[in-house]
Design an enzyme around this catalytic site. Structure first.
Site, mmCIF file in Angstrom:
data_model
loop_
_atom_site.group_PDB
_atom_site.id
_atom_site.type_symbol
_atom_site.label_atom_id
_atom_site.label_comp_id
_atom_site.label_asym_id
_atom_site.label_seq_id
_atom_site.Cartn_x
_atom_site.Cartn_y
_atom_site.Cartn_z
ATOM 1 N N CYS A 100 0.827 -1.209 0.000
ATOM 2 C CA CYS A 100 0.000 0.000 0.000
ATOM 3 C C CYS A 100 0.864 1.263 0.000
ATOM 4 C CB CYS A 100 -0.990 -0.048 1.153
ATOM 5 S SG CYS A 100 -2.354 1.127 1.001
ATOM 6 N N ALA A 101 0.845 2.029 1.076
ATOM 7 C CA ALA A 101 1.674 3.238 1.173
ATOM 8 C C ALA A 101 3.097 2.917 1.613
ATOM 9 C CB ALA A 101 1.041 4.222 2.160
#
Length: 181
Positions: A100-101
């Site tokens: 994800c991030a």
């Protein structure tokens, strides 16, 4: 052993689904909390980590995994011990995994320069010179595994099983949990 770093605001599914799948494959997993052992995720779920980051035995690591969630990513980036652990794992050729991030953490450290990788859609500009594979759920390049988002938690976790225990183990775990993705 696989250590999964948990900082306040981590994306719960991105940490716990891979942890569960790895443990089903017989891989030792340690949830390591930044700032203690009671860590609250992005959606208000509080998890009891196996240990605080400072108690983690870094010498035993085969893989370090970083879940996303903007708060969790900020916690990892703001913790010098976490940054030193990531650097040590990279320097020693240990597997690094981020979803994800969290791949942006690896990009900020230069570890994804000219490597194929993926991150949460819209964060590509934070990936430096990584060769971002948009729309791909999971990417492996060298000893780095990256994944797109929470929807990739199952294929990500199964890929981690595969790189550590082999394709047969990953297929068995997928079969046992009735994952058909």
């Amino acid at each position: 052993m696989v250590a999964i770093l948990l900082g306040t605001g981590f994306e719960e599914s991105e940490a716990l689904v891979p942890a569960d799948l790895l443990r089903r494959a017989g891989v030792e997993v340690c949830l390591a909390g930044i700032g203690g052992t009671q860590i609250t995720g992005a959606h208000g779920i509080t998890v009891t980590a196996d240990c605080a980051l400072e108690a983690l035995n870094a010498d035993a690591l085969d893989m370090l995994m970083l879940p996303g969630g903007l708060g969790g990513v900020e916690a990892i980036q703001g913790e010098l011990r976490a940054q030193a652990l990531i650097q040590r794992c990279y320097d020693e050729g240990c597997w690094l995994a981020a979803i994800c991030a969290a791949p942006t953490i690896l990009a900020n450290l230069g570890f994804l320069d000219r490597r194929r990788a993926v991150c949460y859609p819209g964060m590509e500009e934070l990936m430096g010179s990584a060769v971002v594979q948009k729309g791909t759920p999971v990417v492996v390049d060298g000893h780095i595994v990256t994944a797109e988002a929470v929807g990739s938690a199952f294929p990500f976790g199964l890929k981690l099983v595969e790189v550590l225990r082999g394709a047969d183990a990953a297929r068995k775990v997928a079969h046992d949990v009735h994952y058909h993705g």
